[in-house]
Structure formats: structure tokens, C-alpha cells
Motif scaffolding. Structure first.
Motif, PDB file in Angstrom:
ATOM      1  N   PRO A 306       5.909  -9.669  -9.578  1.00 35.77           N
ATOM      2  CA  PRO A 306       6.028  -8.291  -9.087  1.00 35.77           C
ATOM      3  C   PRO A 306       7.130  -8.146  -8.055  1.00 35.77           C
ATOM      4  N   ARG A 307       7.812  -6.998  -8.089  1.00 37.07           N
ATOM      5  CA  ARG A 307       8.841  -6.697  -7.092  1.00 37.07           C
ATOM      6  C   ARG A 307       8.254  -6.032  -5.855  1.00 37.07           C
ATOM      7  N   PHE A 308       7.123  -5.324  -6.039  1.00 39.54           N
ATOM      8  CA  PHE A 308       6.491  -4.651  -4.906  1.00 39.54           C
ATOM      9  C   PHE A 308       5.025  -4.421  -5.249  1.00 39.54           C
ATOM     10  N   ALA A 309       4.147  -4.720  -4.294  1.00 38.39           N
ATOM     11  CA  ALA A 309       2.713  -4.516  -4.477  1.00 38.39           C
ATOM     12  C   ALA A 309       2.134  -3.910  -3.205  1.00 38.39           C
ATOM     13  N   VAL A 310       1.071  -3.141  -3.361  1.00 39.10           N
ATOM     14  CA  VAL A 310       0.396  -2.495  -2.238  1.00 39.10           C
ATOM     15  C   VAL A 310      -0.881  -3.261  -1.931  1.00 39.10           C
ATOM     16  N   GLN A 311      -1.063  -3.622  -0.700  1.00 35.29           N
ATOM     17  CA  GLN A 311      -2.260  -4.362  -0.319  1.00 35.29           C
ATOM     18  C   GLN A 311      -3.512  -3.535  -0.577  1.00 35.29           C
ATOM     19  N   ARG A 312      -4.431  -4.068  -1.352  1.00 33.53           N
ATOM     20  CA  ARG A 312      -5.760  -3.516  -1.651  1.00 33.53           C
ATOM     21  C   ARG A 312      -5.746  -2.371  -2.670  1.00 33.53           C
ATOM     22  N   TYR A 313      -4.585  -1.892  -3.066  1.00 27.71           N
ATOM     23  CA  TYR A 313      -4.544  -0.733  -3.954  1.00 27.71           C
ATOM     24  C   TYR A 313      -3.628  -0.978  -5.154  1.00 27.71           C
ATOM     25  N   ASP A 314      -3.890  -0.205  -6.221  1.00 26.43           N
ATOM     26  CA  ASP A 314      -2.909  -0.089  -7.300  1.00 26.43           C
ATOM     27  C   ASP A 314      -1.691   0.648  -6.773  1.00 26.43           C
ATOM     28  N   PHE A 315      -0.512   0.251  -7.269  1.00 24.19           N
ATOM     29  CA  PHE A 315       0.672   1.020  -6.900  1.00 24.19           C
ATOM     30  C   PHE A 315       0.629   2.400  -7.536  1.00 24.19           C
ATOM     31  N   SER A 316       0.932   3.405  -6.722  1.00 23.44           N
ATOM     32  CA  SER A 316       1.124   4.774  -7.195  1.00 23.44           C
ATOM     33  C   SER A 316       2.209   5.375  -6.329  1.00 23.44           C
ATOM     34  N   GLY A 317       3.304   5.827  -6.938  1.00 18.30           N
ATOM     35  CA  GLY A 317       4.387   6.369  -6.147  1.00 18.30           C
ATOM     36  C   GLY A 317       5.685   6.414  -6.918  1.00 18.30           C
ATOM     37  N   HIS A 318       6.819   6.318  -6.203  1.00 15.97           N
ATOM     38  CA  HIS A 318       8.115   6.408  -6.860  1.00 15.97           C
ATOM     39  C   HIS A 318       9.168   5.664  -6.049  1.00 15.97           C
ATOM     40  N   LEU A 319      10.287   5.396  -6.701  1.00 14.58           N
ATOM     41  CA  LEU A 319      11.415   4.745  -6.045  1.00 14.58           C
ATOM     42  C   LEU A 319      12.294   5.798  -5.378  1.00 14.58           C
TER      43      LEU A 319
END
Length: 686
Positions: A306-319
Motif C-alpha cells: 500500500p502507498r497510504f493507509a488510514v489507522q483503524r479505518y478503510d481509506f475513503s477520500g481523494h488525492l
């Protein structure tokens, strides 16, 4: 809907907005009176803002003297402002920059409920100085086409949320095909010249549900839906590296196919392309949580690292891009946040945070910055969203507008992210809001607010009108992200499959008992409430756990599971046919094979067991949860429960669009709670 004169200064209006900055410092005078319902649920005072691609101008949606929303453009270097578009009998709605000198927008009528809407949003374009206004799409279909209407796109043409190149007069828009019930069947992409009105269609690889533009703003990917499967398609670039070179031939290549409703191998969501053509995707890739990965277009594989992960959560967002450079990631964790990849942007964030301490400060960048200005959207659990322009050269922060300027943020409730164990040990995240000045051991009257969906993320740390209104009336508010809620990983999501009225309902009850054990809630004064699925959970909570809840509030809630699977001659649903056929049997249950189980958790079949006071509210024009859900349960419960209050807003759909109805509904909620668990109960007891 005639266009009114755009040449009108907004400087006086902006000056008045600047005076409201004292809200952020808590300078409003304290008042013993409760804030009015209208301050929470009345029309917003500011509809958001967008920077021009070069960052020299900002467009914003603000109400005029008549209350109608109009489009305003401010030249940031001079603070010169003017109205560029407004309607005498309607409101500007969505808008976006076409290029540095032109804007695209559509319209609505805030004074009309969903059932009374008789026109589509249409499409319009105007220059930033209010000149060269042009209507681009019809607002109604007609069997008789006038010469003028023949030059317009049909009524089912809509804006594309993703921005194009913003370097010409052309934009990409969607021509939508609908199912009989109103669900989207497919979307045709059109390249539209906003000055001439001429358009060209992009070839489709099937029934396209979503499009993805590349870094140059050109269509590069499409996602189709057929037979319960999603397929992601790539449109190859020509030898010159120009993706538009293949528009005529429509050369599409299928990348992957996967289950549309249940997470499966090969599934991912395209996010964006960088300037080098690298594709970033959101994928689980053998992990419990969704993260950002790159995708090898040649090999057709997700990079496992992975290039980016959110602690404790699924990623949801944008670049986030600035020019051709990828500079950051906007994501949803406990609340919205930004991971900056650029050192200058990290420094900028620190400067803005120092000016607005204790708040979430989201920075928005222009596409091709030629000026020092950025937009800042700021909020907290107590502070409604407020919008600023920040000058990087001078360090000056200027207020643009506030969504709810009449509310005193210092008197709002505080929110706490908590976790409690379900009876089978699954950790359940939740949001607990306490009234201003209250402690977590005060044994308060409490409202358990169940989110709709149910396959959505519920608990997010931010200001919420519903939650803060209840807190302002002295109630603790518990909002559980029960199993089946998204954002917390595959295990948490799939644990809710086929668990309506069962484990999902138990999670809500376990959270209620947890709040009692912690000393948060008075066990004799707890009410359960919610809309849509939350309304369903309200009814099932009253039926299944009568010892926990003294009363319930259900608005636009599902009452008859069987009714969800098919319409009749007197009502229809806008649920997509593919979802009903392929998704619901796997997520909720098979209507034929699991009929007995579904009957056991269908509120209308258990209505005689519900004896507590109940408030029910439905929209007469609701196509997601048709009115029949409400009337069937109302009639069924009437034989055994005389304490049921029924509200119907004939012109409303799935939720309350009109401020007058929002104010009326929550005024009724206030009185209902007061009678059953609020100060009114205490007075009676005394």
C-alpha cells in the motif's frame, strides 16, 4: 426562469459576513434561552466556495435579499465581488469552473418539495463577469420541440462531479438513462462546448455507472454494471500519448470484473491518475482494511504494497494535486484530515492550524496556482463549517461565509469517539455527544440515534444539526457504527450481512446497555430514533428490547422487508433493479429461501408487540421507502398501541428538503421527547 441582472456588488454582504468572525472566538453573548429550532434546521447561510483554476478568483453560492441562492465571483486581489448569475424564481445549485473565465452551473427550487419538482436542474454557463450567459440543457421534456429547444441538450443531462482540464471552454457532462423506478441505468459521457452548445459523445463499453478522468482531464476509465458484476475498463492512449485520440474508435480494454455488492478478489475503486499515467486505486488486496495502492495497467494487477493507509479505518477520500504534482491525500479517519506529501504544504497547514487552533482545517488548492490564495474549510464537533481564504504571501485569513452563523459554537455539545464490546466480542465504534457542560457520569436522558444505509459510515467527529439539536435540549446522544457499517474493515462490514433485526440490532442494544453501565444514561429515560434503516432499527429496538427504550422516533423507516423486494400498482421504489436482484438477497436475505427469518425481523409482522410511545413521519413522495411502509405499520400497530403520533409531509421524499418541514418535524421531536424522557417527565414525577 429568467436570468436577472448580474451587475451587483457583494462587498457590503461580505463585510457583514466578516463581522460574524466573533463566533469562532466564542464572543457571542451567553443566553439562558435555548437556541431556536430554526437556527439548526433553517436554510444554510453559505453554500460553499470554489477557487478558479488559477487561484485568482473564488466563486461562492450565497442567498440574496429574496432568500434565493445566487452565484457570486470575487476577485481576491482586489476583493471586488459581483453576482454573476441568479434567478427570479429559483436557486443556483451546483457549480464548477470551466476555466479561469467561465463557470458551469445548474439550478433548483428550495421552496419546492421532492414531490412537487416538475423540472430537471438544467445546465447553464456564464463568464466570471456575468456576461455570455447560455442555457445548455433543457429542464423539461417536450413532445413539441421548438427551434430554440432543439439546440439544447435533453433534460437528463447533468454535471460531472470530477473536474476536467479546465483549460478550454469545454467540459464533460453526463447524459443519464433511468430505470422505470428512477434508479440510474447508465451514464453517457459528453464533451460539451459551453459557448456553442455543441457536444460529442464518448463511446461506452457497456452500461457505464461511473467515469474516471485522467490527469489531463480526459476520460480514461469506465465502470460498468451487468448481471451483478462490475467491470472496470481502460481506454488506451494512442501512440502519441493522447487518450482523446481513441474517442472515435472507442478502444476499451477490460481490466477486471468482480462482484458489485460484496467485496471480492480483483475488486478495487479507481481514484486518480498522476501526470506520469500511474493509476492509484483503493483496494483491500488481502487485507481487512482498504488502502491506497498503485495499479499496474500492463499487468492488470494491484501492487501488494500500500502507498497510504488510514489507522483503524478503510481509506475513503481523494488525492490532491497542485499543477502536475501529487501533493497530498484527503481522507476520512476519526474525522476528515490531510496527509501532505509536499514540504511546503505541510508548512502551510501548520500556519493555518496556528491561526485556527482546535479546529479541523481543510485546505483546498487551485488546479494551476498563479496566485497566493487557498481556500480553508474549518469546523469541529461544536463549530459548524466555516469558509476562509488564506493568503500565503501575507498570512492573512479572510472569512468568506458560515453555514450556521446564528449558533453559538461555545454552547454546543462535545463529541467523544468511544468503543464498546458487542455480546460476541466484536468491538463497536460509536460517537457519544454530551450536552454543553455535562459529564459522562451524569445519568442523562439519552437518545440512541441509529444511522441509515445501513451500509454506510455513521460515526464521524464533526458538527451535526440533528445531534447538536438534541444535545442542546439536554440529551446525551449515542450513535453506534453497528456491524454492517462501512469504513471499519471487511470483518466489521461482513459481520452485518443478513443480520437485519438480529446481530445488527443487538449491537445497538449492547451500546445502550454500555451507556447505562458507564453512568452516561438514565436507564428509565432512553429513546431510540433514526431514519430509513435507522427507522427500521428504531421499530425493531422497541419490539425486541422493550426494557431498554421508553419511546421511539422513526422517520422514513423501512417497516416491511417484503415490500422492499418489489413494488405494486400503487407504489414504486427507486432501488436499482440490479441491487434488488443481486445485492439484497446476499446483504439482507433471500426472500424465498429465508422467508421465515425475514418475516421474524419485519416490523409490520411484529407490530402488536410494540407498546411504547412512537412518533412516525413519512414523505408522501418518497420513492426509496415509499409511504406504504409507514401506513402499513401505522394501521397494524393501531390495534394495540394508542400512543402513536403520525406525521406526513405530502410533498417530501426520503427526508425533509424544505426548511419549514425540517423545523416542524424537529419541533415535534422536541415536544415528544420532553413528554417521554425529558424535563416534562421530571415535572410530572415531581
Amino acid at each position: 426562469m429568467p436570468l436577472k441582472s448580474p451587475h451587483r456588488s457583494l462587498l457590503s454582504h461580505l463585510s457583514l459576513l466578516l463581522l460574524a468572525a466573533s463566533l469562532l472566538t466564542g464572543a457571542h453573548a451567553a443566553s439562558a434561552a435555548l437556541p431556536p429550532v430554526a437556527d439548526f434546521f433553517g436554510p444554510s447561510s453559505f453554500g460553499g466556495a470554489q477557487l478558479s483554476p488559477n487561484g485568482q478568483y473564488v466563486a461562492a453560492k450565497v442567498p440574496g435579499p429574496s432568500g434565493r441562492d445566487r452565484l457570486v465571483v470575487v476577485e481576491l486581489a482586489t476583493s471586488k465581488a459581483q453576482v454573476v448569475a441568479e434567478f427570479s424564481d429559483g436557486d443556483v445549485d451546483d457549480f464548477q469552473w470551466v476555466n479561469d473565465g467561465r463557470l458551469l452551473f445548474d439550478c433548483t427550487d428550495k421552496d419546492v418539495g421532492a414531490g412537487d419538482v416538475n423540472a430537471a436542474p438544467g445546465l447553464f454557463a456564464v463568464d466570471r463577469d456575468g456576461k455570455n450567459f447560455r442555457q445548455l440543457a433543457q429542464r423539461r421534456s417536450s413532445f413539441i420541440t421548438t427551434p430554440a429547444a432543439a439546440k439544447l441538450l435533453p433534460w437528463h443531462t447533468y454535471m460531472l462531479p470530477q473536474r476536467g482540464a479546465q483549460d478550454s471552454d469545454a467540459v464533460y457532462v453526463r447524459s443519464v438513462s433511468f430505470e422505470p423506478g428512477g434508479a440510474v441505468r447508465s451514464e453517457q459521457l459528453l464533451r460539451l462546448d459551453t459557448r456553442t452548445g455543441r457536444s460529442t459523445g464518448v463511446p461506452m463499453p457497456g452500461s457505464v455507472q461511473n467515469w474516471v478522468l485522467d490527469a489531463r482531464g480526459e476520460p480514461r476509465m469506465a465502470i460498468t454494471l451487468a448481471d451483478g458484476k462490475s467491470t472496470i475498463w481502460l481506454r488506451e492512449e494512442d501512440k502519441a500519448g493522447d487518450a482523446r485520440g481513441d474517442m472515435a474508435s472507442g478502444k476499451w480494454r477490460a481490466i477486471t470484473t468482480f462482484d458489485a455488492w460484496v467485496s471480492s478478489a480483483g475488486g478495487f475503486t479507481p481514484l486518480d491518475f498522476d501526470a506520469d499515467g500511474r493509476l492509484y486505486v483503493a483496494a483491500r488486496h488481502r487485507s481487512d482494511k482498504i488502502a491506497i495502492h498503485t495499479f499496474d495497467l500492463a499487468a492488470g494487477k494491484v501492487d501488494p504494497v500500500p502507498r497510504f493507509a488510514v489507522q483503524r479505518y478503510d481509506f475513503s477520500g481523494h488525492l490532491i494535486r497542485s499543477g502536475d504534482k501529487l501533493v497530498g491525500v484527503r481522507y476520512l479517519g476519526d474525522t476528515y484530515a490531510t496527509e501532505w506529501l509536499d514540504a511546503d504544504m505541510k508548512a502551510l497547514q501548520e500556519k493555518v492550524d496556528a491561526l485556527l487552533p482546535g479546529l479541523v482545517n481543510l485546505i483546498s488548492l487551485p488546479r494551476r496556482p498563479e496566485a497566493p490564495f487557498v481556500l480553508v474549510t474549518t469546523y469541529s464537533d461544536m463549530q459548524p463549517r466555516t469558509y476562509f481564504v488564506y493568503n500565503r504571501d501575507t498570512g492573512k485569513l479572510d472569512l468568506l461565509g458560515q453555514s450556521q452563523p446564528k449558533l453559538d459554537a461555545t454552547k454546543m455539545g462535545r463529541q467523544h469517539l468511544v468503543t464498546y464490546p458487542a455480546r460476541d466480542g466484536l468491538p463497536i465504534p460509536a460517537l457519544l455527544t454530551l450536552p454543553h457542560g455535562a459529564k459522562s457520569t451524569d445519568k442523562l436522558p439519552m437518545v440512541v440515534l441509529v444511522h441509515g444505509g445501513p451500509w454506510v459510515r455513521g460515526a464521524v467527529w464533526e458538527w451535526s444539526a440533528d445531534t447538536q439539536f438534541l444535545a442542546s435540549r439536554g440529551y446525551a446522544v449515542l450513535e453506534p457504527d453497528f456491524r454492517g457499517s462501512t469504513g471499519h474493515g471487511a470483518k466489521h462490514l461482513t459481520a452485518g450481512f443478513r443480520q437485519w433485526g438480529r446481530a445488527m440490532q443487538d449491537d445497538v442494544a449492547d451500546g445502550t446497555r454500555w451507556a447505562i453501565e458507564q453512568g452516561v444514561a438514565d436507564p428509565a429515560r432512553i429513546c431510540i430514533a433514526g431514519a430509513s434503516y435507522g427507522g427500521y432499527a428504531t421499530l425493531m429496538g422497541l419490539i425486541k428490547d422493550p426494557d431498554l427504550y421508553r419511546c421511539g422516533i422513526n422517520w422514513v423507516g423501512v417497516t416491511d422487508i417484503k415490500l422492499m423486494y418489489g413494488g405494486s400498482w400503487f407504489h414504486s421504489s427507486d432501488l436499482p433493479a440490479q441491487y434488488i436482484r443481486y445485492g439484497m438477497p446476499r446483504l439482507i436475505g433471500d426472500l424465498d429461501k429465508e422467508a421465515e427469518q425475514l418475516m421474524a425481523v419485519s416490523p409490520v409482522e411484529q407490530a402488536s408487540r410494540l407498546r411504547q410511545p412512537l412518533l412516525m413521519a413519512y414523505g408522501g413522495a418518497d420513492r426509496r421507502v415509499p409511504r406504504a411502509h409507514g401506513t402499513r405499520f401505522r394501521d397494524a400497530v393501531a390495534a394495540t398501541n394508542k400512543d402513536v403520533e403520525w406525521i406526513e409531509y405530502p410533498e417530501e421524499g426520503h427526508g425533509w428538503r424544505l426548511p419549514k418541514n425540517r423545523i416542524d418535524f424537529w419541533s415535534r421531536v422536541e415536544k415528544f421527547l420532553d413528554r417521554n424522557i425529558g424535563p416534562g417527565v421530571q415535572k410530572q414525577d415531581n
